[in-house]
Scaffold this motif. Sequence first.
Motif, mmCIF file in Angstrom:
data_model
loop_
_atom_site.group_PDB
_atom_site.id
_atom_site.type_symbol
_atom_site.label_atom_id
_atom_site.label_comp_id
_atom_site.label_asym_id
_atom_site.label_seq_id
_atom_site.Cartn_x
_atom_site.Cartn_y
_atom_site.Cartn_z
ATOM 1 N N ALA A 174 9.613 2.556 -6.931
ATOM 2 C CA ALA A 174 9.763 4.006 -7.048
ATOM 3 C C ALA A 174 9.094 4.528 -8.310
ATOM 4 O O ALA A 174 8.492 5.611 -8.302
ATOM 5 C CB ALA A 174 11.248 4.374 -7.035
ATOM 6 N N ASP A 175 9.143 3.777 -9.396
ATOM 7 C CA ASP A 175 8.494 4.223 -10.628
ATOM 8 C C ASP A 175 6.985 4.335 -10.447
ATOM 9 O O ASP A 175 6.349 5.252 -10.975
ATOM 10 C CB ASP A 175 8.806 3.246 -11.764
ATOM 11 N N TYR A 176 6.402 3.404 -9.703
ATOM 12 C CA TYR A 176 4.959 3.491 -9.460
ATOM 13 C C TYR A 176 4.624 4.646 -8.521
ATOM 14 O O TYR A 176 3.583 5.306 -8.673
ATOM 15 C CB TYR A 176 4.446 2.178 -8.885
ATOM 16 N N LEU A 177 5.497 4.907 -7.548
ATOM 17 C CA LEU A 177 5.243 6.039 -6.651
ATOM 18 C C LEU A 177 5.340 7.365 -7.391
ATOM 19 O O LEU A 177 4.633 8.328 -7.071
ATOM 20 C CB LEU A 177 6.234 6.022 -5.487
ATOM 21 N N LYS A 178 6.219 7.437 -8.360
ATOM 22 C CA LYS A 178 6.391 8.678 -9.144
ATOM 23 C C LYS A 178 5.443 8.737 -10.347
ATOM 24 O O LYS A 178 5.549 9.648 -11.168
ATOM 25 C CB LYS A 178 7.850 8.765 -9.621
ATOM 26 N N LEU A 196 13.462 6.831 -1.414
ATOM 27 C CA LEU A 196 12.842 5.915 -2.367
ATOM 28 C C LEU A 196 12.239 6.677 -3.539
ATOM 29 O O LEU A 196 12.265 6.204 -4.679
ATOM 30 C CB LEU A 196 11.763 5.084 -1.664
ATOM 31 N N ALA A 197 11.698 7.865 -3.271
ATOM 32 C CA ALA A 197 11.085 8.647 -4.347
ATOM 33 C C ALA A 197 12.108 9.059 -5.397
ATOM 34 O O ALA A 197 11.752 9.295 -6.558
ATOM 35 C CB ALA A 197 10.395 9.876 -3.767
ATOM 36 N N ALA A 198 13.386 9.142 -5.004
ATOM 37 C CA ALA A 198 14.430 9.529 -5.950
ATOM 38 C C ALA A 198 15.156 8.330 -6.545
ATOM 39 O O ALA A 198 16.057 8.503 -7.370
ATOM 40 C CB ALA A 198 15.443 10.450 -5.250
ATOM 41 N N GLU A 202 0.831 -1.196 0.000
ATOM 42 C CA GLU A 202 0.000 0.000 0.000
ATOM 43 C C GLU A 202 0.876 1.261 0.000
ATOM 44 O O GLU A 202 1.826 1.388 0.768
ATOM 45 C CB GLU A 202 -0.909 -0.008 1.227
ATOM 46 N N GLU A 203 0.494 2.207 -0.853
ATOM 47 C CA GLU A 203 1.286 3.425 -1.018
ATOM 48 C C GLU A 203 1.341 4.246 0.273
ATOM 49 O O GLU A 203 2.376 4.818 0.598
ATOM 50 C CB GLU A 203 0.693 4.268 -2.154
ATOM 51 N N ALA A 204 0.238 4.295 1.026
ATOM 52 C CA ALA A 204 0.224 5.092 2.256
ATOM 53 C C ALA A 204 1.257 4.586 3.253
ATOM 54 O O ALA A 204 1.918 5.382 3.942
ATOM 55 C CB ALA A 204 -1.172 5.071 2.873
#
Length: 812
Positions: A642-646, A634-636, A601-603
Amino acid sequence: DTVYNEGRRRYLESFSARTRQFLDNLPRADADLIEGISPAVAVTACQTPKSDRATVATVTEIYDYLRLLYASLGWVFCTECGRPVVQHTPRTILRLLDAFPTGTRMMVAFPPPLRNEDTDASGLSAALRGEGYTRIIVGNRLCNLDEAASDLLASPPAENDVLVLLDRIIWGQTDAIRVLESLESAFRAGDGVCVVLAQEGAVHAGEGGSLRAAGSDASASPPGDPASGGASGDAGSDAGGERGDEARLESAGYPRLDVDGVRYIRMTFRDRWICPECRAVYAAPEPRLFNFKSSHGACPTCEGFGTVMEIDFERVLPDRGKSLAGGAVVPWEGQGASQYRERMLKSAAERGIPTDLPLSQFTEEQLQWLLEGDAESGFGGIRGYFRDLEKKRYRADIRGLLTRYRTHRDCPDCGGTRLRREALAVRLPLPPEAPAGDEPPDAVAESPPATVPKSPSSAVAEPPSPAVSESPPGAAPQAPNITELCRLQVAQVLSRIRRLALFPEARRVANTVLEQLIGRLAYLDQVGLGYLSLDRPIKTLSGGELRRVVLAATLGSSLVNMVYVLDEPSAGLHPRDIARLVQAVAALRDRGNTVLVVEHEEAFLRNADRVIELGPGAGERGGQIVFQGSSAELAAASTLTADYLKRKRGHRERPARRRRADGWIRLCGAKGHNLKNVTVEFPLGVLCVVSGVSGAGKSSLVQQTLYPALCRRFRKNVDPPLPYDDLLGEGQIADVILVDQSPAGHTSRSCVATFLKIWDDIRRIFAETADARTRGMGPRHFSFNSSEGACEECGGEGYLEIEMQFLADVRV
């Protein structure tokens, strides 16, 4: 599999060798080095309770703390007349008598043993004189036994008008040890009943409150007014007045007794839990009395299940449009029960009952004949048929047949409460539910409200106000028993428990219990389960509800310095509930624990203090650490997660042509659990999704209403559906299949091939070979689940387990 097992193994190794021999010996983790690990607790989806008696309260351990609370703070009220039932001891009577001023003259007495028809007054007088007693109170006179014998012979008085005098004391001047011995002797001679007569006069309450000693626990009974037991003569607390005020016993409602022109206050005490009015006997409140899994608390009829198995005539006679000759009685249509069908038809012919008439047109008398039978013709009826089957329950096929035509009904004795009568007699006076937004910050208030009564079994809150004590205690909503409290929603119970006010001595007794209780209730409310009732069966919960309830038993505790391992806690949750769950897990971390979460889960990823990503792929392409750092790092990163988060990867909706429905199934008037008499049409031939927040009623509608209702129409053996009015359109489908979240494998030998039936085809291919035919081998010889094919050494498990005394068991 690694961190949790190693943390648990190291914790168990800290026990002594004698203790470890009774525990599971865990193998060491397959790792070169593990440092800094603490005792671990795992919360996984496999922890779902299997018992039919499991409820929200039992799984979260809330029920265990409620049992402790009721055992320490509960009142006992007679279930027949509603009067309070109190047990006293000589020491608690001493504390009660402390309310009298020094110098008060008192008499300790007891009622004489019950006289039977063969014992006359002279015989009673001789028996008492032989035990050393010389004086007796008869009516309003105090006289010696010789004088009393003639009076008793002349006009026998009522039983309550005769008291045997045991001792005279002056309160505050007579030695306390002598008073205790006199009270003990009175209880012993009076068969558990002791009477204290105190000369009437002003009584100073002192610091302890009206008519009770400071710090007393079981010394006072509920209010002594006639409505609550005072008329029967039992001792009790004064119901009115502020703390520290002076009070007179005229307001207590105690009976008065004139003895030789002197007025006395008569106080009757009992050392047993016996109702003073109807003489019903009750058990002392203790935790095991409220345990429906124990023989001490479970209803003897249903054994704590709350239901009993009875014949389900909807299964026995599913189609009332059929006649007796047309197969209306389903169990008698097979070859094994054809003799019952023949007896039925023969008895019907003798009684003139048409066998071609539909059951829907039968009269009440004819239906009664079908159910109960006719002894003259040798026809036992449907009930007689099942009584015959009961005698053969030792056979597995008969047990299966009985299960097919039976259903669960509420127990006729306990009404589904699961507990015995003595447990339901204990009530806990609670304040009413607080208005929204009016919750106190602390669990225990400093000043006790007047609506919470004082417990007979331990020191609790102030006696109830006259407004509460005037109504029957058993009917007052402020004093529910443990079953009535569990029927309330979590939010309602939490509101009332938080507003429970206790005196300092009671707070010392119940503070720990209240902290644990409030912690678990608050967690359930925090994660959005405040609408659930505590007695809700676990098997009726949806997947998301069940996972959060299982979490509450762990996250609602007060453990610190632990390692918590959570396996996908957000599975099955609506996005609205994810934020609440993240806050609850963060609060667990803030208490000083380490929380390891296996999650997608992203949250959770964005709120994590540290993220560890494994990959880069699945199966053989996985097993490597591809990222380890903070969520910001992780966002960087350039990993798949990370690709899915961005938002570099993800699903993009494409316009597609929707299929049109081929028909409809209409479910009318569904009203189970929280469903509000809804009517729904489900389209056929398309993908239909039922959505909503967790707890909105999705599982109740689809899994517990629609599916079992369709199964009943197809004559499948399932549990009864939740209440509904009608089901239309089921003739358009051939079958119904349920795919739920229950584990696929039921044994340790289950695998993908056996579950998907692939192994059946493989066994059939091997059985058709020439070598297999030559040796007379069939498909069973190639199955490790059958005795013909399983290895004789391991029984089809594939390994042998060698038990070690003080070491971990070894598998070879």
